[in-house]
Design a protein around this motif. Structure first.
Motif, PDB file in Angstrom:
ATOM      1  N   LEU A  99      -6.478   6.203   3.495  1.00  0.00           N
ATOM      2  CA  LEU A  99      -5.502   5.882   3.690  1.00  0.00           C
ATOM      3  C   LEU A  99      -5.259   4.636   4.608  1.00  0.00           C
ATOM      4  CD1 LEU A  99      -3.191   9.213   4.971  1.00  0.00           C
ATOM      5  CD2 LEU A  99      -2.912   7.941   2.730  1.00  0.00           C
ATOM      6  N   ASP A 100      -4.460   3.789   3.851  1.00  0.00           N
ATOM      7  CA  ASP A 100      -3.517   2.573   4.601  1.00  0.00           C
ATOM      8  C   ASP A 100      -2.863   2.300   3.596  1.00  0.00           C
ATOM      9  OD1 ASP A 100      -3.983   0.519   2.175  1.00  0.00           O
ATOM     10  OD2 ASP A 100      -5.522   0.353   2.799  1.00  0.00           O
ATOM     11  N   PRO A 105      -4.746  12.795  -4.056  1.00  0.00           N
ATOM     12  CA  PRO A 105      -4.277  13.508  -3.273  1.00  0.00           C
ATOM     13  C   PRO A 105      -3.809  12.384  -2.248  1.00  0.00           C
ATOM     14  CG  PRO A 105      -6.433  13.830  -1.999  1.00  0.00           C
ATOM     15  CD  PRO A 105      -6.608  13.260  -3.574  1.00  0.00           C
ATOM     16  N   THR A 106      -3.933  11.264  -2.208  1.00  0.00           N
ATOM     17  CA  THR A 106      -2.754  10.241  -0.869  1.00  0.00           C
ATOM     18  C   THR A 106      -1.834  10.321  -1.052  1.00  0.00           C
ATOM     19  OG1 THR A 106      -5.231   8.670  -2.473  1.00  0.00           O
ATOM     20  CG2 THR A 106      -3.254   7.640  -0.633  1.00  0.00           C
ATOM     21  N   VAL A 157      -3.457  10.267  12.466  1.00  0.00           N
ATOM     22  CA  VAL A 157      -5.039  10.619  10.918  1.00  0.00           C
ATOM     23  C   VAL A 157      -6.360   9.720  11.031  1.00  0.00           C
ATOM     24  CG1 VAL A 157      -4.739   9.888   8.417  1.00  0.00           C
ATOM     25  CG2 VAL A 157      -3.173  11.653  10.253  1.00  0.00           C
ATOM     26  N   ARG A 169      -2.915  22.896   2.831  1.00  0.00           N
ATOM     27  CA  ARG A 169      -3.493  21.827   0.996  1.00  0.00           C
ATOM     28  C   ARG A 169      -4.485  22.290   0.967  1.00  0.00           C
ATOM     29  NH1 ARG A 169      -0.313  17.584   0.916  1.00  0.00           N
ATOM     30  NH2 ARG A 169       1.754  17.734   1.972  1.00  0.00           N
ATOM     31  N   LEU A 223       0.041  13.121   0.722  1.00  0.00           N
ATOM     32  CA  LEU A 223      -0.173  12.836   1.835  1.00  0.00           C
ATOM     33  C   LEU A 223       0.236  11.752   2.689  1.00  0.00           C
ATOM     34  CD1 LEU A 223      -4.276  13.711   1.991  1.00  0.00           C
ATOM     35  CD2 LEU A 223      -3.023  14.755   2.695  1.00  0.00           C
ATOM     36  N   LEU A 276       1.316   3.407   2.029  1.00  0.00           N
ATOM     37  CA  LEU A 276       2.103   3.663   3.241  1.00  0.00           C
ATOM     38  C   LEU A 276       2.652   2.560   4.059  1.00  0.00           C
ATOM     39  CD1 LEU A 276      -1.009   5.109   5.842  1.00  0.00           C
ATOM     40  CD2 LEU A 276       0.568   6.067   4.899  1.00  0.00           C
ATOM     41  N   ASP A 294     -11.895  17.092   0.031  1.00  0.00           N
ATOM     42  CA  ASP A 294     -11.511  15.470  -0.944  1.00  0.00           C
ATOM     43  C   ASP A 294     -10.079  15.369  -0.186  1.00  0.00           C
ATOM     44  OD1 ASP A 294     -13.141  16.260  -2.910  1.00  0.00           O
ATOM     45  OD2 ASP A 294     -11.760  17.134  -3.950  1.00  0.00           O
ATOM     46  N   LEU A 295      -9.769  15.785   0.838  1.00  0.00           N
ATOM     47  CA  LEU A 295      -8.611  15.890   1.165  1.00  0.00           C
ATOM     48  C   LEU A 295      -8.200  14.845   2.973  1.00  0.00           C
ATOM     49  CD1 LEU A 295      -6.362  18.799   1.068  1.00  0.00           C
ATOM     50  CD2 LEU A 295      -5.216  16.828  -0.051  1.00  0.00           C
ATOM     51  N   ARG A 296      -9.614  15.194   3.522  1.00  0.00           N
ATOM     52  CA  ARG A 296     -10.668  14.707   4.267  1.00  0.00           C
ATOM     53  C   ARG A 296     -11.289  13.542   4.077  1.00  0.00           C
ATOM     54  NH1 ARG A 296     -14.361  18.381   7.358  1.00  0.00           N
ATOM     55  NH2 ARG A 296     -14.579  16.492   9.367  1.00  0.00           N
ATOM     56  N   LEU A 317     -11.256  19.584  12.926  1.00  0.00           N
ATOM     57  CA  LEU A 317     -11.261  20.173  11.153  1.00  0.00           C
ATOM     58  C   LEU A 317     -12.189  20.926  11.121  1.00  0.00           C
ATOM     59  CD1 LEU A 317     -11.307  16.392  10.065  1.00  0.00           C
ATOM     60  CD2 LEU A 317      -9.351  18.468   9.864  1.00  0.00           C
ATOM     61  N   THR A 352     -15.137  20.033  16.344  1.00  0.00           N
ATOM     62  CA  THR A 352     -14.139  19.271  16.143  1.00  0.00           C
ATOM     63  C   THR A 352     -12.688  20.509  15.623  1.00  0.00           C
ATOM     64  OG1 THR A 352     -14.190  18.991  13.801  1.00  0.00           O
ATOM     65  CG2 THR A 352     -15.841  17.953  16.053  1.00  0.00           C
ATOM     66  N   LEU A 366      -1.646  18.506  12.298  1.00  0.00           N
ATOM     67  CA  LEU A 366      -2.178  17.375  11.271  1.00  0.00           C
ATOM     68  C   LEU A 366      -3.309  18.156  10.476  1.00  0.00           C
ATOM     69  CD1 LEU A 366      -1.987  13.723  12.005  1.00  0.00           C
ATOM     70  CD2 LEU A 366      -0.462  14.553  10.073  1.00  0.00           C
ATOM     71  N   ALA A 367      -4.046  18.636  11.057  1.00  0.00           N
ATOM     72  CA  ALA A 367      -5.696  19.587  11.260  1.00  0.00           C
ATOM     73  C   ALA A 367      -5.074  20.985  10.258  1.00  0.00           C
ATOM     74  CB  ALA A 367      -6.456  19.766  11.517  1.00  0.00           C
ATOM     75  N   ALA A 417      -9.280  11.590   1.472  1.00  0.00           N
ATOM     76  CA  ALA A 417      -7.979  10.796   1.061  1.00  0.00           C
ATOM     77  C   ALA A 417      -7.939  10.669   1.965  1.00  0.00           C
ATOM     78  CB  ALA A 417      -7.436  11.913  -0.345  1.00  0.00           C
ATOM     79  N   VAL A 418      -8.016  11.038   3.373  1.00  0.00           N
ATOM     80  CA  VAL A 418      -7.211  10.936   4.644  1.00  0.00           C
ATOM     81  C   VAL A 418      -7.848   9.771   5.576  1.00  0.00           C
ATOM     82  CG1 VAL A 418      -6.577  11.763   6.409  1.00  0.00           C
ATOM     83  CG2 VAL A 418      -5.712  12.939   5.375  1.00  0.00           C
ATOM     84  N   LEU A 421      -8.844  11.717  13.320  1.00  0.00           N
ATOM     85  CA  LEU A 421      -8.876  13.075  12.918  1.00  0.00           C
ATOM     86  C   LEU A 421     -10.567  12.844  12.359  1.00  0.00           C
ATOM     87  CD1 LEU A 421      -6.839  14.552  10.469  1.00  0.00           C
ATOM     88  CD2 LEU A 421      -6.917  15.379  11.558  1.00  0.00           C
ATOM     89  N   ASP A 422     -10.895  13.789  12.756  1.00  0.00           N
ATOM     90  CA  ASP A 422     -12.536  14.707  11.948  1.00  0.00           C
ATOM     91  C   ASP A 422     -12.551  15.851  12.452  1.00  0.00           C
ATOM     92  OD1 ASP A 422     -14.187  15.394  15.448  1.00  0.00           O
ATOM     93  OD2 ASP A 422     -13.575  13.057  15.377  1.00  0.00           O
ATOM     94  N   GLU A 471      -1.908  21.728   9.111  1.00  0.00           N
ATOM     95  CA  GLU A 471      -1.688  21.008   7.702  1.00  0.00           C
ATOM     96  C   GLU A 471      -2.407  20.703   6.593  1.00  0.00           C
ATOM     97  OE1 GLU A 471       1.967  21.065   5.988  1.00  0.00           O
ATOM     98  OE2 GLU A 471       1.077  19.888   4.637  1.00  0.00           O
ATOM     99  N   LEU A 472      -3.939  19.720   6.504  1.00  0.00           N
ATOM    100  CA  LEU A 472      -3.951  19.853   5.440  1.00  0.00           C
ATOM    101  C   LEU A 472      -5.298  20.600   5.466  1.00  0.00           C
ATOM    102  CD1 LEU A 472      -6.254  16.262   6.968  1.00  0.00           C
ATOM    103  CD2 LEU A 472      -4.926  16.633   4.932  1.00  0.00           C
ATOM    104  N   THR A 514       0.761  -1.163   0.276  1.00  0.00           N
ATOM    105  CA  THR A 514       0.186   0.008   0.136  1.00  0.00           C
ATOM    106  C   THR A 514       1.046   1.850   0.289  1.00  0.00           C
ATOM    107  OG1 THR A 514      -0.071   0.500   1.921  1.00  0.00           O
ATOM    108  CG2 THR A 514      -1.181  -1.322   1.730  1.00  0.00           C
ATOM    109  N   ARG A 526       7.000  13.775   7.772  1.00  0.00           N
ATOM    110  CA  ARG A 526       7.041  14.306   9.085  1.00  0.00           C
ATOM    111  C   ARG A 526       7.474  13.017  10.443  1.00  0.00           C
ATOM    112  NH1 ARG A 526       2.719  17.848  10.792  1.00  0.00           N
ATOM    113  NH2 ARG A 526       1.897  19.224   9.111  1.00  0.00           N
TER     114      ARG A 526
END
Lengths: 190, 190
Positions: free
Chosen positions: B189-190, A142-143, A186, B153, A146, A80, B181-183, B80, B78, B146-147, B185-186, A189-190, B149-150, A78, A153
């Motif tokens: 992520l895996d 944007p994967t 990450v 971006r 990111l 990551l 879109d960034l949220r 975000l 929150t 992280l928030a 994608a985050v 995050l919300d 940085e997003l 993947t 980082r």
């Protein structure tokens, strides 16, 4: 003139760090660095454009190590996982005998805002190299950027801990742990 | 000398952008910018340290807008959501009549690596301002940075679309969409 000086870059780096720690970055001249290293100013300028770049000489090789590791990760990895492989490869180049240099480098950069700006720019370059390598694997935006950003980082945090005189763990371990912490944050995050 | 010139900063910015687009950033001097703006070199230097900083004059106010909006977000927001409020506040300062300036600014920066480096540094400053404001709300690390940085971006991407002559949407809308879109994608992520 023109004579090859063995290990000149390493000698110049060590001399520069000694002087920056002793008398400050601003107060140190290229002449003094060359003299401390037992080399000429001409030799200095054969290797570096100015005293600042001595501290960021690793940028080229570091970007290559990261990009190559991502390219070499298994097809099934993947994004990551590919970045983890890249962080492992970069961390492995910072062997225990480099730790004293790391400690000095960190202290010198922390004391000077111009150097912090330059370090931030190096971080951007490393992230771009990883992003490009992820794109080449077919990872979309944007994967890709990111994942690369999280990797940079994690490495910054890992390096900060590794270059802390109170710490004695291998860079690979502290960087991996920092990356895991970032991934968890990450996900939350919300 | 010492006379107050009405709207000097804005006139200098417009003059600088005109000249940078016409003849290039490198080729343009402070003298030419002042002359084009109908002002003196002395007036120029009363407002900006050099021609580069004309393009980044917004940095101070932008960091303040972002930080203030995060501080003013409801307690229940929150991280975000607080960053969303900050992006809305910053986007709202780029009114439709600023779009032509945005288009030129984007083109000039895209053509010059020194300016790209400076723009990246501005991004870091904006992220730091938001991170600090999130800390003040009790948001821990690494969540806060992280928030932030997003958010930076998303704003960069939104601004890039807004400053595209082919686009006609408000900056608030394109930035919000980029942030969504960034949220997403985050989260994937895996």
């Amino acid at each position: 003139m023109g004579r090859w000086e063995p290990n000149a870059r390493e000698r110049l780096l060590r001399a520069a760090l000694e002087l920056f720690v002793e008398q400050g970055y601003e107060a140190t001249t290229v002449n003094e660095i060359a003299e401390r290293a037992g080399l000429t100013k001409t030799t200095f300028f054969r290797h570096f454009p100015d005293k600042r770049e001595v501290l960021f000489a690793g940028q080229e090789i570091h970007t290559r190590v990261l990009a190559d590791a991502i390219a070499a990760a298994p097809d099934a990895a993947t994004p990551l996982q590919a970045v983890t492989a890249a962080l492992d490869a970069l961390s492995a180049t910072f062997t225990e005998d480099r730790r004293e240099i790391g400690i000095r480098l960190r202290a010198v950069i922390a004391a000077n805002s111009e150097l912090q700006e330059r370090a931030a720019f190096k971080g951007i370059r490393l992230a771009t190299a990883m992003t490009d390598a992820l794109h080449a694997r077919g990872v979309p935006e944007p994967t890709a950027s990111l994942a690369a950003e999280l990797g940079v980082r994690a490495f910054d945090q890992g390096f900060g801990r590794w270059a802390d005189p109170a710490d004695r763990q291998p860079l690979t371990d502290v960087t991996r742990r920092a990356f895991d912490d970032l991934r968890a944050a990450v996900a939350a995050l919300d």
